[in-house]
Design a protein around this motif. Structure first.
Motif, PDB file in Angstrom:
ATOM      1  N   MET A  93       1.099  -1.160  -0.078  1.00 14.32           N
ATOM      2  CA  MET A  93       0.025   0.188  -0.417  1.00 14.32           C
ATOM      3  C   MET A  93       0.796   1.012  -0.086  1.00 14.32           C
ATOM      4  N   LEU A  94       2.270   0.867   0.976  1.00 20.40           N
ATOM      5  CA  LEU A  94       2.797   2.225   0.999  1.00 20.40           C
ATOM      6  C   LEU A  94       3.561   2.429  -0.555  1.00 20.40           C
ATOM      7  N   LYS A  95       3.916   1.527  -1.270  1.00 19.36           N
ATOM      8  CA  LYS A  95       4.416   1.469  -2.585  1.00 19.36           C
ATOM      9  C   LYS A  95       3.466   2.683  -3.681  1.00 19.36           C
ATOM     10  N   LYS A  96       1.834   2.353  -3.181  1.00 15.21           N
ATOM     11  CA  LYS A  96       0.802   2.799  -3.853  1.00 15.21           C
ATOM     12  C   LYS A  96       0.753   4.065  -4.185  1.00 15.21           C
ATOM     13  N   HIS A  97       1.189   5.128  -2.695  1.00 11.74           N
ATOM     14  CA  HIS A  97       0.753   5.662  -2.567  1.00 11.74           C
ATOM     15  C   HIS A  97       2.190   6.609  -2.531  1.00 11.74           C
ATOM     16  N   VAL A  98       2.932   6.295  -2.733  1.00  9.44           N
ATOM     17  CA  VAL A  98       4.785   6.988  -2.658  1.00  9.44           C
ATOM     18  C   VAL A  98       4.965   6.850  -4.191  1.00  9.44           C
ATOM     19  N   LYS A  99       5.399   7.819  -4.704  1.00  9.73           N
ATOM     20  CA  LYS A  99       6.226   7.982  -6.083  1.00  9.73           C
ATOM     21  C   LYS A  99       7.702   6.959  -6.260  1.00  9.73           C
ATOM     22  N   ASN A 100       8.288   7.326  -4.981  1.00  4.97           N
ATOM     23  CA  ASN A 100       9.466   6.796  -5.428  1.00  4.97           C
ATOM     24  C   ASN A 100      10.031   6.993  -3.769  1.00  4.97           C
ATOM     25  N   ILE A 101      10.240   5.579  -3.056  1.00  2.00           N
ATOM     26  CA  ILE A 101      10.266   5.128  -1.779  1.00  2.00           C
ATOM     27  C   ILE A 101      12.258   5.231  -1.792  1.00  2.00           C
ATOM     28  N   THR A 105       6.765   7.095  11.901  1.00  4.57           N
ATOM     29  CA  THR A 105       6.184   7.665  11.016  1.00  4.57           C
ATOM     30  C   THR A 105       7.487   8.597  10.037  1.00  4.57           C
ATOM     31  N   ILE A 106       7.091   8.243   8.387  1.00  4.44           N
ATOM     32  CA  ILE A 106       8.467   8.534   8.167  1.00  4.44           C
ATOM     33  C   ILE A 106       7.298   9.837   6.664  1.00  4.44           C
ATOM     34  N   ILE A 107       7.951  10.962   6.527  1.00  2.00           N
ATOM     35  CA  ILE A 107       7.322  11.805   5.287  1.00  2.00           C
ATOM     36  C   ILE A 107       8.454  11.854   4.394  1.00  2.00           C
ATOM     37  N   TYR A 108       7.786  11.446   3.402  1.00  4.08           N
ATOM     38  CA  TYR A 108       7.955  11.059   1.787  1.00  4.08           C
ATOM     39  C   TYR A 108       8.013  11.882   1.108  1.00  4.08           C
ATOM     40  N   ASP A 109       8.407  12.205  -0.178  1.00  3.44           N
ATOM     41  CA  ASP A 109       8.497  13.332  -1.033  1.00  3.44           C
ATOM     42  C   ASP A 109       7.162  12.273  -2.300  1.00  3.44           C
ATOM     43  N   ILE A 163      10.587  10.453  11.306  1.00  4.27           N
ATOM     44  CA  ILE A 163      11.292  11.736  10.801  1.00  4.27           C
ATOM     45  C   ILE A 163      10.940  11.943   8.800  1.00  4.27           C
ATOM     46  N   LYS A 164      11.338  12.893   8.343  1.00  3.68           N
ATOM     47  CA  LYS A 164      11.697  12.974   7.134  1.00  3.68           C
ATOM     48  C   LYS A 164      12.791  12.394   6.703  1.00  3.68           C
ATOM     49  N   LEU A 165      12.502  11.686   4.895  1.00  2.00           N
ATOM     50  CA  LEU A 165      12.820  10.980   3.918  1.00  2.00           C
ATOM     51  C   LEU A 165      12.955  11.397   3.006  1.00  2.00           C
ATOM     52  N   SER A 166      14.271  12.488   2.649  1.00  2.00           N
ATOM     53  CA  SER A 166      14.045  12.753   1.367  1.00  2.00           C
ATOM     54  C   SER A 166      14.442  12.444   0.596  1.00  2.00           C
ATOM     55  N   ALA A 167      14.126  12.373  -1.190  1.00  2.00           N
ATOM     56  CA  ALA A 167      13.831  11.441  -2.365  1.00  2.00           C
ATOM     57  C   ALA A 167      15.772  11.607  -2.669  1.00  2.00           C
ATOM     58  N   LEU A 186      -4.157  17.165   2.209  1.00  2.00           N
ATOM     59  CA  LEU A 186      -3.697  15.909   2.503  1.00  2.00           C
ATOM     60  C   LEU A 186      -2.353  15.815   2.423  1.00  2.00           C
ATOM     61  N   ILE A 187      -1.986  16.675   1.345  1.00  2.00           N
ATOM     62  CA  ILE A 187      -0.338  16.815   1.490  1.00  2.00           C
ATOM     63  C   ILE A 187      -0.087  18.089   1.125  1.00  2.00           C
ATOM     64  N   SER A 188       0.973  18.319   2.149  1.00  2.00           N
ATOM     65  CA  SER A 188       2.230  19.458   2.007  1.00  2.00           C
ATOM     66  C   SER A 188       2.338  20.359   1.150  1.00  2.00           C
ATOM     67  N   SER A 189       2.319  21.477   1.519  1.00  2.00           N
ATOM     68  CA  SER A 189       2.727  22.463   0.539  1.00  2.00           C
ATOM     69  C   SER A 189       3.809  22.302  -0.280  1.00  2.00           C
ATOM     70  N   ASP A 190       4.805  21.085   0.219  1.00  2.34           N
ATOM     71  CA  ASP A 190       6.043  20.880   0.290  1.00  2.34           C
ATOM     72  C   ASP A 190       6.019  19.879  -0.845  1.00  2.34           C
ATOM     73  N   ASN A 191       4.451  18.660  -0.638  1.00  4.82           N
ATOM     74  CA  ASN A 191       4.606  17.895  -1.885  1.00  4.82           C
ATOM     75  C   ASN A 191       4.896  16.778  -0.877  1.00  4.82           C
ATOM     76  N   SER A 192       4.489  16.854   0.462  1.00  4.11           N
ATOM     77  CA  SER A 192       5.362  15.808   0.794  1.00  4.11           C
ATOM     78  C   SER A 192       3.898  14.408   1.776  1.00  4.11           C
ATOM     79  N   ILE A 193       4.340  13.631   2.389  1.00  5.14           N
ATOM     80  CA  ILE A 193       3.475  13.195   3.242  1.00  5.14           C
ATOM     81  C   ILE A 193       3.406  12.160   4.147  1.00  5.14           C
ATOM     82  N   ALA A 194       3.400  12.412   5.652  1.00  5.91           N
ATOM     83  CA  ALA A 194       3.056  11.839   6.819  1.00  5.91           C
ATOM     84  C   ALA A 194       2.589   9.975   6.697  1.00  5.91           C
TER      85      ALA A 194
END
Length: 187
Positions: A63-71, A87-91, A174-178, A100-108
């Motif tokens: 399900m994570l892979k379906k909702h985050v483009k590049n993990i 909780t990980i914040i993904y781009d 944590i925020k995990l940038s691409a 639900l998506i942050s202004s920097d195009n990320s999601i927790a």
């Protein structure tokens, strides 16, 4: 009882309503994370600006892979070794409500270690919002009995499980940038 609580919750989630439910951390207000109107109701109930991001739960890596483009690969390593809720914040999220998506195009996103949450997410087959059961600016309740009347009356369904449980602290974030950069948001 677990089966009935899942059925009741699914009915409300499918209708765009709000549930109050126990997670692996604290009691949460939840809704369909793909439904903008439902997400809007969460912000209204919490009296929270919609510029402040909310966490959502997914059942597993699939399900994570379906909702985050590049993990980033590091995410799977972190999820494998952590022993506490994280909780990980993904781009670059996708297929989620835009509010639900942050202004920097990320999601927790968190994968909860809780049987009720796991079964509910699997049956719903979509992410569910999970934000603490309090009005913005007030303390996070540590147990069901600490949840305010305003929250109890503001949701469409209250799950009848684990009401005597004293909840753990909220998850680490944590925020995990691409590009592989890791930033600790909440310990």
């Amino acid at each position: 009882m677990l089966h009935q609580e899942i059925q009741n919750s699914l009915k409300v989630l499918n209708e765009g309503g709000l549930i109050l439910y126990p997670t692996d951390t604290v009691w949460g207000i939840g809704c369909d994370a793909t439904n903008e109107e439902a997400v809007k109701k969460v912000f209204q109930l919490k009296q929270r600006e919609d510029s402040k991001a909310l966490i959502c739960l997914v059942s597993d890596d699939r399900m994570l892979k379906k909702h985050v483009k590049n993990i980033p690969e590091a995410a799977f390593s972190i999820l494998d070794v952590t022993e506490t809720p994280i909780t990980i914040i993904y781009d670059n999220p996708q297929h989620l409500a835009s509010n639900l998506i942050s202004s920097d195009n990320s999601i927790a996103i968190r994968i909860p270690n809780d049987d009720f949450c796991f079964q509910l997410l699997r049956r719903f087959n979509k992410p569910i919002v999970s934000t603490s059961a309090n009005i913005s600016g007030y303390p996070t309740p540590n147990s069901f009995k600490e949840i305010s009347e305003e929250i109890l009356k503001g949701v469409d369904y209250v799950v009848n499980l684990h009401r005597d449980k004293v909840c753990n602290k909220p998850s680490s974030i944590i925020k995990l940038s691409a590009n592989g950069v890791v930033k600790i948001i909440r310990k």
